[in-house]
Structure formats: structure tokens, C-alpha cells
Design an enzyme around this catalytic site. Structure first.
Site, PDB file in Angstrom:
ATOM      1  N   GLY A   1     -21.906 -52.679  26.317  1.00 26.56           N
ATOM      2  CA  GLY A   1     -21.881 -52.666  24.868  1.00 26.56           C
ATOM      3  C   GLY A   1     -23.130 -51.995  24.324  1.00 26.56           C
ATOM      4  CB  CYS A   2     -23.799 -50.081  21.239  1.00 26.88           C
ATOM      5  SG  CYS A   2     -23.081 -51.152  19.980  1.00 26.88           S
ATOM      6  CG  HIS A   3     -25.835 -54.493  19.114  1.00 30.11           C
ATOM      7  ND1 HIS A   3     -26.785 -54.026  18.233  1.00 30.11           N
ATOM      8  CD2 HIS A   3     -24.677 -54.575  18.405  1.00 30.11           C
ATOM      9  CE1 HIS A   3     -26.239 -53.838  17.043  1.00 30.11           C
ATOM     10  NE2 HIS A   3     -24.962 -54.159  17.131  1.00 30.11           N
TER      11      HIS A   3
ATOM     12  CB  THR B   1     -26.946 -50.272  26.015  1.00 31.41           C
ATOM     13  OG1 THR B   1     -25.630 -50.173  26.576  1.00 31.41           O
ATOM     14  CG2 THR B   1     -27.808 -49.144  26.547  1.00 31.41           C
TER      15      THR B   1
END
Length: 309
Positions: free
Chosen positions: A115-117, A119
Site C-alpha cells: 500500500g502507498c502509506h 510503503t
């Protein structure tokens, strides 16, 4: 001969980004589904089982259903949803974390894209725990600024609506119940004993992300100075072309500093008593489609950054 790749869910934000990257990638042939058959299960199944790699850019429930359509044992699935990031039998697709993570990706047929957050948080926290700088029960907190593209098509439309509410002019905190969908992988991958107190914030810019983790060094398990921690992180990520550790103090740090790239910069700000680790990257790049292409390259034995730099 080019490898065959299929994107299931190619009309979404991540799917569109992936398609754009893969259309310029000379190592793969993109299998396309006609618009009228986009939800035709039989056609989707046919294309999935023809592919060397299938990307799932779907809601969680749909991603779980899609996995059941793949019967070809040689087909690798890279899931961009949250569905399998902590699931048994799935490999977490963050190759820079350790040699073991990279080796697992090389041989896996089921890869969960981060996931972005998550990462941003994991890039900063995993080395701290792995090298014994902090104990797994350190009371982590994090806030993470993201561009509105992270919310997908619906949020993009809200932010780009000419008659939108004045509230969209301001940064908006969300995930207030401390049940954000990225929290399980943050805890699972870093090995911390409890999820962080997490404050995601969406802002009025298209793409970019800055995930910030404040640290009190008197709580560290192993005492290090700011300079020593910087050196440790540089050594941990040495040789990884998409992650760099910066050692220049900045008066201001923009969350969209490296938008439209597939890289991640890790900053160590503050002093020897109080520090902030800040991961800066593009939520659509290293936080989504860029990471997915990187994992695909590794699985197929192609240069890791092919189509990304």
C-alpha cells in the site's frame, strides 16, 4: 519473445497507470480486453491463464474472486489491492527491505503489492527494527500526506469538480477511527507489536506523498546519533536504485517533490534527541504502479528498473 501481461481492472487509477507504463515497456506484450467484455468472467479467465503475469487492480473482494480464475501454475499474480498483503502463501512485494524479501519475490507466483502509506512507513521503520535500533514494542506514530489521486477515481472527481466545497481547499485528515486498511501490513511487515497511531491527510495536489515518523531517541534500544542512523540507513539501502537516503537538512519538504517518478527518498531530520524520518515518493509510482512493475521485472528475470527509469 515478449512476456504476456494482463491487467484485471485496467480502468481504475492504478490500472491506467500500469497500462501507461507497460505500453512503453519493450519486454512485455500487454493483453487487452475489449470494453464490452471487461466484466465477462470467461474472457477475463481466458486472458489471465494466457498471461505470464496478471496484475489485479480491483477492490479487495473482487481481487479474491479473481485469484480463483487463475488455473495456470506458471501465471504469476501481482495484487495491487489490500486483500492479500498479510495472507499466508503470499509474498510481500518490497524487494529493498532485505535479501530474503528479494529472493522470495524472485520465486513467487503470488505477490501482494504494498500500500502507498504502508510503503512510506515500512521503508523507514523496517530497518530500525531489523537492526535493533528500536524494540518491536516502540510506540510508533505516523502522519502521512498524500495527493488526492490516492483516493481513486471518485476522489479525483471530487477534487477536480469546479463547484467543489471550500473544504477541499484545506488538508483533510481521515482514517480518524485508527482502522485504516494499511495498518495491518505496517505491523505485519515491520514486526512491531502494535500498529502505529496513524494520521493520514489528503491534500489539494494530484500526486506525491510524505510519510513522517517522529522518534524520541531516549526510547531507542540501541543509542545512535542522527549521523549514525543516517549512515545505517544508507548502508541498508545501498545498491538499490529506486531508494535513496538523503543527508541534507531541508527547511521545507514538499510531499510532491518527486512526483511522476518511481523513486523514494528517505530523509532523517531533527537532532540527536528528536528525529523525524520522512519517506517522500509518488503515491502512484513507488506507492502503486511503479512498485508493481518493479516486482514484475524481478519475477520475469528482467532488469529491475526496466520501464521505470
Amino acid at each position: 519473445m515478449k512476456y504476456k501481461v494482463y491487467i484485471d481492472g485496467q480502468a481504475g487509477t492504478t490500472g491506467l497507470q500500469l497500462r501507461q507504463k507497460l505500453e512503453g515497456h519493450d519486454g512485455v506484450e500487454l493483453l487487452l480486453i475489449s470494453e464490452e467484455k471487461r466484466k465477462d468472467e470467461a474472457e477475463r479467465k481466458r486472458l489471465m491463464n494466457l498471461a505470464d503475469v496478471v496484475f489485479l487492480c480491483l477492490p479487495d473482494a473482487a481481487a479474491k474472486e479473481a485469484v480463483t480464475l487463475v488455473e495456470n501454475p506458471n501465471t504469476c499474480i501481482i495484487d495491487a489491492s489490500t486483500a492479500h498483503r498479510t495472507a499466508p502463501g503470499w509474498t510481500y512485494g518490497f524487494p529493498e527491505l532485505s535479501p530474503a524479501h528479494r529472493e522470495a519475490i524472485l520465486h513467487s507466483k503470488r505477490i501482494a503489492n504494498p500500500g502507498c502509506h504502508a510503503t512510506g512507513f515500512i521503508a523507514a521503520v523496517y530497518p530500525l527494527v531489523a537492526h535493533g535500533i528500536v524494540s518491536p514494542d516502540y510506540p510508533f506514530t505516523a502522519h502521512s500526506l498524500t495527493g488526492y489521486s490516492g483516493g481513486g477515481k471518485a476522489m479525483i472527481a471530487e477534487y477536480e469538480e469546479p463547484e467543489r466545497s471550500y473544504e477541499f481547499d484545506s488538508p483533510r485528515q481521515y482514517g480518524l477511527s485508527q482502522s485504516h486498511k494499511h495498518l495491518p501490513e505496517m505491523q505485519y511487515v515491520t514486526g512491531i507489536s502494535q500498529p502505529p497511531v496513524f494520521m493520514p491527510i489528503v491534500c489539494d495536489f494530484y500526486s506525491g506523498m510524505a510519510t513522517c515518523i517522529p522518534l524520541h531517541t531516549h526510547l531507542f534500544q540501541k543509542k545512535v546519533t542522527k549521523a549514525e542512523l543516517t549512515a545505517l540507513l544508507k548502508d541498508h539501502y545501498k545498491g538499490h536504485p529506486l531508494i535513496s537516503v538523503e543527508d541534507t537538512d531541508k527547511g521545507f519538504l514538499a510531499a510532491n517533490e518527486i512526483r511522476d517518478t518511481n523513486k523514494l527518498k528517505l530523509y532523517i531530520e531533527g537532532n540527536d534527541e528528536r528525529m523525524t524520518l520522512i519517506s517522500v515518493f509518488d503515491n502512484l509510482g513507488k506507492g502503486a504502479s511503479g512498485a508493481a512493475v518493479q516486482n514484475m521485472n524481478l519475477v520475469l528475470g528482467l532488469p529491475e528498473t526496466k520501464g521505470l527509469i
